[in-house]
Enzyme design. Structure first.
Site, short mmCIF file in Angstrom:
data_model
loop_
_atom_site.label_atom_id
_atom_site.label_comp_id
_atom_site.label_asym_id
_atom_site.label_seq_id
_atom_site.Cartn_x
_atom_site.Cartn_y
_atom_site.Cartn_z
N CYS A 140 0.89 -1.23 0.08
CA CYS A 140 0.38 0.27 -0.18
C CYS A 140 1.15 1.41 -0.11
CB CYS A 140 -0.73 -0.13 1.22
SG CYS A 140 -2.08 1.36 1.31
N CYS A 199 0.26 4.53 4.19
CA CYS A 199 1.63 5.11 5.43
C CYS A 199 2.61 4.21 4.85
CB CYS A 199 0.78 4.55 6.99
SG CYS A 199 -1.09 4.46 6.58
N CYS A 258 1.51 21.78 4.39
CA CYS A 258 1.11 20.74 4.27
C CYS A 258 2.47 20.17 3.09
CB CYS A 258 -0.06 19.90 3.77
SG CYS A 258 -0.49 19.93 2.46
#
Ligand SMILES: C[S@@+](CC[C@H](N)C(=O)[O-])C[C@H]1O[C@@H](n2cnc3c(N)ncnc32)[C@H](O)[C@@H]1O
Length: 466
Positions: free
Chosen positions: A80, A83, A422
């Site tokens: 994935c 994370c 961000c």
């Protein structure tokens, strides 16, 4: 081997994490950004790309484990793209993010003497996200699939593949109930024999499944993104979800036939309940509609906003402009300390939400304006009549500010700018314009909003030089 080339296999020691999340290693004079490596590991790696001043590589096997390694809790971790640092102790994740900000400011920005405050970490490092966007697909990444032979997957893209979806059964950074809803939606789509959007052929019905859950309020919004409007097809899913999950207050259908991957529909339809859900930040309640930006980590957003408020240093007499204001959450949060806050934002639904948010919180000293900040101060005559700002809060998307927006901020000439971002690299790029001759940096305060991911938020306060 004195110089590495594409295809070479090489043993590398990972020294740090670069901004963006890759491990950094050195071989003689060459710098290699190694995907999948964490600091302290010695890995067997392959060089995947050669650039002018650096190389890119992929960690194939860990030969010596990092002292900061922890076992990742997620079954999907290996493939994935979400994370990527679940296998690194959180304290070390924070340490690496701190170093990244220090490097960005000193190397990219040339700010050698600017002190970077200690990064503020999260207390809740799991199940913290109030929104996740998943993709339906029939082209499934099978290598690690926990449920092979599915006719369709509902999950996340694997890194660097726009066309392959890893089926997700449990995402550890979203709420538990949202995982149950995710699995239910997938089962229903399979049971009903529904088709999924093919990103190459541009056919098929189901595109995305977006779940938002108010961390404080528990209210859930489900947004099903489809390529055409066909309510009859979705009704069975809506009935089951609404019947089984009383926290679901809103089921929305965004419809888009655009080829680009977007969850923002060309049209939006309410299939069940309300058009918005609510979330709380501090004492304030916010209405959030499907396409409006809202901070995804509620608890940490509160800390971020408290810091922004402190940095604004307001006495109650100041005019504040909140640029890129989204649903007006920063404007409302700081309003009690300002004379008036004017918020500016591109997305019309966010402006509507912002106005409604001011109303439901009984805030009288906030006003919001729609438009593209690239030129809105030039094209909207109404804005020329507004009082000039003493303080500006600027919170742009990852791409940062357009040079024309920077120019307009310089023309407005506020005494203080609180730049929230961000993406510290575009932030530093923009700040260079401000510090050329008009402003100086007063403080740099990083905040981690997204544990286990490479992202980091940063607040920079600038003051006008007299
Ligand atoms: C990082 S979000 C910040 C939102 C808000 N400050 C908050 O904390 O919730 C950036 C916002 O900028 C808006 N935006 C992006 N490009 C813009 C533009 N060119 N002009 C005005 N707003 C824009 C987006 O719609 C989004 O709401």
């Amino acid at each position: 081997m004195s110089k590495l080339r594409k295809g070479d296999n090489v043993e590398l020691e990972i020294e740090s994490l670069a901004f963006g999340g890759q491990g950094v290693a050195k071989f003689n004079d060459q710098v290699i950004f190694v995907r999948g490596g964490i600091p302290g590991q010695i890995v067997n790696s392959v060089i995947t790309r050669k650039k002018k001043s650096y190389l890119e590589g992929l960690a194939l096997e860990v030969l010596t484990e990092s002292p900061n390694y922890i076992k990742p809790p997620c079954n999907h971790f290996k493939y994935c793209g979400g994370c990527v640092h679940q296998n690194l102790e959180y304290a070390e994740q924070l340490n690496q993010k701190q170093i990244q900000i220090e490097n960005i400011f000193s190397r990219m920005g040339g700010y050698k003497d600017v002190k970077i405050n200690q990064i503020i970490g999260c207390e809740n490092i799991w199940n913290y996200r109030n929104k996740m966007e998943f993709t339906f697909s029939s082209t499934i990444w099978y290598e690690n699939s926990t449920s092979p032979n599915l006719p369709l997957a509902l999950g996340l893209h694997i890194p660097k593949r726009f066309d392959k979806i890893l089926d997700i059964s449990e995402c550890h950074i979203q709420d538990h109930e949202c995982n149950v809803i995710l699995n239910e939606a997938k089962s229903l789509a399979i049971e009903l024999g529904m088709t999924t959007w093919d990103v190459r052929k541009h056919v098929g019905f189901l595109r995305n499944f977006v779940i938002r859950k108010g961390y404080i309020t528990n209210e859930i919004m489900v947004n099903i993104v489809t390529s055409s409007f066909d309510e009859d097809k979705l009704i069975p899913i809506v009935q089951v979800l609404a019947g089984r999950f009383p926290n679901i207050k809103s089921i929305i259908n965004n419809v888009t036939s655009r080829h680009a991957g977007t969850t923002q529909g060309q049209s939006e339809h309410i299939l069940y309940g309300e058009s918005v859900i609510h979330e709380k930040l501090g004492d304030f309640t916010f209405e959030i509609s499907a396409n409006s930006f809202f901070q995804t980590n509620t608890i940490q957003a509160e800390k971020l906003y408290e810091l922004i408020k402190q940095e604004c240093n307001l006495t109650g007499n100041e005019i504040v402009y909140d640029l890129f204001c989204g649903t007006g959450s920063i404007s409302i949060f700081i309003s009690e300390n300002a004379k008036h806050v004017y918020g500016f934002e591109l997305v019309p639904s966010a402006i509507k939400d912002a106005e409604q948010n001011a109303r439901i919180n009984n805030i009288k000293n906030c006003s919001f304006f729609g438009g593209d900040l690239m030129d809105v101060f030039k094209t909207n005559d109404e804005l020329a009549k507004l009082p000039k700002p003493e303080v500006m809060v600027i919170d742009p998307p990852r791409s940062g500010m357009h040079p024309k927006t920077v120019q307009q901020v310089l023309e407005q000439s506020p005494n203080r700018i609180v730049y929230v971002s961000c993406n510290p690299s575009t932030q530093v790029r923009d700040i260079k314009f401000f510090t050329e001759d008009s402003y100086e940096i007063k403080s740099v305060k990083p905040v981690d909003m997204f544990p286990h991911t490479p992202h980091v938020e940063n607040i920079v306060t600038l003051e006008k030089i007299n």
